[in-house]
Design a protein around this motif. Structure first.
Motif, mmCIF file in Angstrom:
data_model
loop_
_atom_site.group_PDB
_atom_site.id
_atom_site.type_symbol
_atom_site.label_atom_id
_atom_site.label_comp_id
_atom_site.label_asym_id
_atom_site.label_seq_id
_atom_site.Cartn_x
_atom_site.Cartn_y
_atom_site.Cartn_z
ATOM 1 N N ALA A 1 42.654 45.167 57.921
ATOM 2 C CA ALA A 1 42.157 46.369 56.833
ATOM 3 C C ALA A 1 44.079 45.712 55.968
ATOM 4 O O ALA A 1 44.350 45.291 55.135
ATOM 5 N N VAL A 2 44.931 45.744 57.019
ATOM 6 C CA VAL A 2 46.195 45.457 56.760
ATOM 7 C C VAL A 2 46.914 44.607 56.236
ATOM 8 O O VAL A 2 47.243 44.172 55.237
ATOM 9 N N ALA A 3 46.075 43.588 56.771
ATOM 10 C CA ALA A 3 45.820 42.541 56.969
ATOM 11 C C ALA A 3 45.142 41.423 55.413
ATOM 12 O O ALA A 3 45.442 40.320 54.792
ATOM 13 N N GLN A 4 44.699 42.676 54.914
ATOM 14 C CA GLN A 4 44.086 41.222 54.004
ATOM 15 C C GLN A 4 44.569 41.981 52.727
ATOM 16 O O GLN A 4 44.500 41.240 51.112
ATOM 17 N N SER A 5 45.660 42.763 52.799
ATOM 18 C CA SER A 5 46.536 43.579 51.322
ATOM 19 C C SER A 5 47.221 41.914 50.780
ATOM 20 O O SER A 5 46.967 42.514 49.317
ATOM 21 N N THR A 6 47.269 40.726 51.887
ATOM 22 C CA THR A 6 47.797 39.839 50.233
ATOM 23 C C THR A 6 46.798 39.484 49.578
ATOM 24 O O THR A 6 47.306 39.155 47.810
ATOM 25 N N GLY A 7 45.721 39.266 49.846
ATOM 26 C CA GLY A 7 44.618 38.651 49.747
ATOM 27 C C GLY A 7 44.644 40.139 48.147
ATOM 28 O O GLY A 7 43.999 39.738 47.444
ATOM 29 N N ILE A 8 44.184 40.768 48.019
ATOM 30 C CA ILE A 8 44.174 41.979 47.842
ATOM 31 C C ILE A 8 45.034 41.771 46.190
ATOM 32 O O ILE A 8 44.631 41.873 45.277
ATOM 33 N N TYR A 9 46.612 41.881 46.754
ATOM 34 C CA TYR A 9 47.443 41.686 46.049
ATOM 35 C C TYR A 9 47.381 40.460 44.530
ATOM 36 O O TYR A 9 47.574 40.507 43.715
ATOM 37 N N ALA A 10 46.365 39.012 46.011
ATOM 38 C CA ALA A 10 46.050 37.761 44.700
ATOM 39 C C ALA A 10 44.999 38.029 43.639
ATOM 40 O O ALA A 10 44.818 37.148 42.576
ATOM 41 N N LEU A 11 44.456 39.088 44.194
ATOM 42 C CA LEU A 11 43.362 39.499 43.662
ATOM 43 C C LEU A 11 43.602 40.362 41.883
ATOM 44 O O LEU A 11 43.011 39.719 40.995
ATOM 45 N N ILE A 12 44.258 41.035 42.482
ATOM 46 C CA ILE A 12 45.154 42.184 41.185
ATOM 47 C C ILE A 12 45.658 41.066 40.467
ATOM 48 O O ILE A 12 45.741 40.934 38.967
ATOM 49 N N ILE A 13 46.754 40.213 40.972
ATOM 50 C CA ILE A 13 46.955 38.837 39.923
ATOM 51 C C ILE A 13 46.302 38.422 39.183
ATOM 52 O O ILE A 13 46.186 37.779 37.832
ATOM 53 N N ALA A 14 45.432 37.425 39.783
ATOM 54 C CA ALA A 14 44.443 37.287 39.197
ATOM 55 C C ALA A 14 43.206 37.756 38.075
ATOM 56 O O ALA A 14 43.290 37.226 36.667
ATOM 57 N N LEU A 15 42.788 39.097 38.308
ATOM 58 C CA LEU A 15 42.159 39.636 37.239
ATOM 59 C C LEU A 15 43.480 40.166 36.019
ATOM 60 O O LEU A 15 42.946 39.869 34.868
ATOM 61 N N VAL A 16 44.520 40.268 36.368
ATOM 62 C CA VAL A 16 45.550 41.117 35.658
ATOM 63 C C VAL A 16 45.592 39.196 34.855
ATOM 64 O O VAL A 16 45.279 40.078 32.923
ATOM 65 N N LEU A 17 46.135 38.205 35.041
ATOM 66 C CA LEU A 17 46.181 36.688 34.267
ATOM 67 C C LEU A 17 44.582 36.553 33.449
ATOM 68 O O LEU A 17 44.571 35.943 32.031
ATOM 69 N N MET A 18 43.468 37.683 33.923
ATOM 70 C CA MET A 18 42.528 37.140 32.881
ATOM 71 C C MET A 18 41.925 37.666 31.876
ATOM 72 O O MET A 18 41.943 37.565 30.953
ATOM 73 N N PHE A 19 42.120 39.262 32.618
ATOM 74 C CA PHE A 19 41.693 40.136 31.507
ATOM 75 C C PHE A 19 42.916 41.151 30.625
ATOM 76 O O PHE A 19 42.928 41.653 29.694
ATOM 77 N N ALA A 20 44.202 41.272 31.335
ATOM 78 C CA ALA A 20 44.983 42.372 30.592
ATOM 79 C C ALA A 20 46.817 40.607 30.902
ATOM 80 O O ALA A 20 47.748 41.749 30.578
ATOM 81 N N ASN A 21 46.078 39.758 30.134
ATOM 82 C CA ASN A 21 47.399 38.656 30.037
ATOM 83 C C ASN A 21 48.600 39.437 29.855
ATOM 84 O O ASN A 21 48.617 39.458 28.274
ATOM 85 N N PRO A 22 49.496 39.763 30.505
ATOM 86 C CA PRO A 22 50.568 40.258 29.407
ATOM 87 C C PRO A 22 52.115 39.167 28.895
ATOM 88 O O PRO A 22 52.701 39.458 27.504
ATOM 89 N N LEU A 23 51.670 38.101 29.095
ATOM 90 C CA LEU A 23 52.478 36.958 28.651
ATOM 91 C C LEU A 23 52.021 37.072 27.575
ATOM 92 O O LEU A 23 52.701 36.293 26.238
ATOM 93 N N ILE A 24 50.903 36.819 26.380
ATOM 94 C CA ILE A 24 50.122 36.931 25.164
ATOM 95 C C ILE A 24 51.411 38.210 24.704
ATOM 96 O O ILE A 24 51.206 38.062 23.105
ATOM 97 N N LYS A 25 52.050 39.446 25.277
ATOM 98 C CA LYS A 25 52.073 39.826 24.660
ATOM 99 C C LYS A 25 53.507 39.705 24.229
ATOM 100 O O LYS A 25 54.044 40.285 23.049
ATOM 101 N N LEU A 26 54.066 38.274 24.498
ATOM 102 C CA LEU A 26 55.160 38.334 24.049
ATOM 103 C C LEU A 26 55.130 37.241 23.329
ATOM 104 O O LEU A 26 56.631 36.983 23.177
ATOM 105 N N MET A 27 54.195 36.591 22.882
ATOM 106 C CA MET A 27 54.459 36.078 21.880
ATOM 107 C C MET A 27 54.661 36.131 20.761
ATOM 108 O O MET A 27 54.578 37.165 20.186
#
Length: 184
Positions: free
Chosen positions: A158-184
């Motif tokens: 479970a502890v080892a899975q944490s980096t995979g979960i972090y990656a999932l969060i970044i991927a979902l943020v890039l797809m659904f709540a992209n903060p970069l667009i707000k900087l345009m």
């Protein structure tokens, strides 16, 4: 100077495509890149299976316990591959980036970035497989402690899975709540 000219020509060429086509192409690349994460679970599960077979050979009487530990551990080792599959499927079938407004290049890069981030799943897959293999070995040596071995193995996985979960969060943020667009 020649490199800068090449980059400018390349970006101009990219921008000559229709907005939707460019984002869909980047999404296809991102989905393919995401699936590289399957390398980790493949290696990890192979390691666990090999150690499970070795454990059964070492102590055939404890084969049932060693096999149970190996199977549970190998199933957990698959989670990073499943997370990558989810991101790839979202990019291919439920792509929210297509409907977002903003700079085409940022959205295309976000789709590719979402896929690249899932490559992180290689690490947890290998680590969790290693834990499963060691758990199978331990169960073969001390079958009476199978439940304790499984508990320790699952906690470590479970502890080892944490980096995979972090990656999932970044991927979902890039797809659904992209903060970069707000900087345009």
């Amino acid at each position: 100077m020649e490199d800068a000219n090449f980059i400018i020509r390349f970006l101009n060429w990219l921008m000559s495509f229709d907005r939707k086509v460019l984002i869909l192409a980047a999404s296809a690349i991102g989905a393919g890149l995401a699936m590289i994460a399957g390398i980790g679970p493949g290696i990890g599960q192979g390691y666990a299976a090999g150690k499970g077979a070795e454990a059964v050979g070492m102590n055939p009487k404890a084969g049932k316990q060693a096999t149970m530990v190996m199977l549970l551990g190998a199933a957990v080792a698959e989670t990073s591959g499943i997370l990558a599959l989810v991101v790839a499927l979202i990019l291919l079938f439920g792509n929210p980036i297509i409907t977002q407004e903003g700079a085409v290049l940022v959205l295309a890069a976000s789709a590719i970035g979402a896929g690249i981030s899932m490559i992180t799943g290689v690490g947890p897959g290998i680590g969790q497989g290693y834990a499963a293999g060691k758990g199978a070995e331990a169960a073969a040596r001390r079958p009476q402690y199978q439940s304790n071995i499984i508990r320790a193995m699952l906690l470590g996985q479970a502890v080892a899975q944490s980096t995979g979960i972090y990656a999932l969060i970044i991927a979902l943020v890039l797809m659904f709540a992209n903060p970069l667009i707000k900087l345009m």
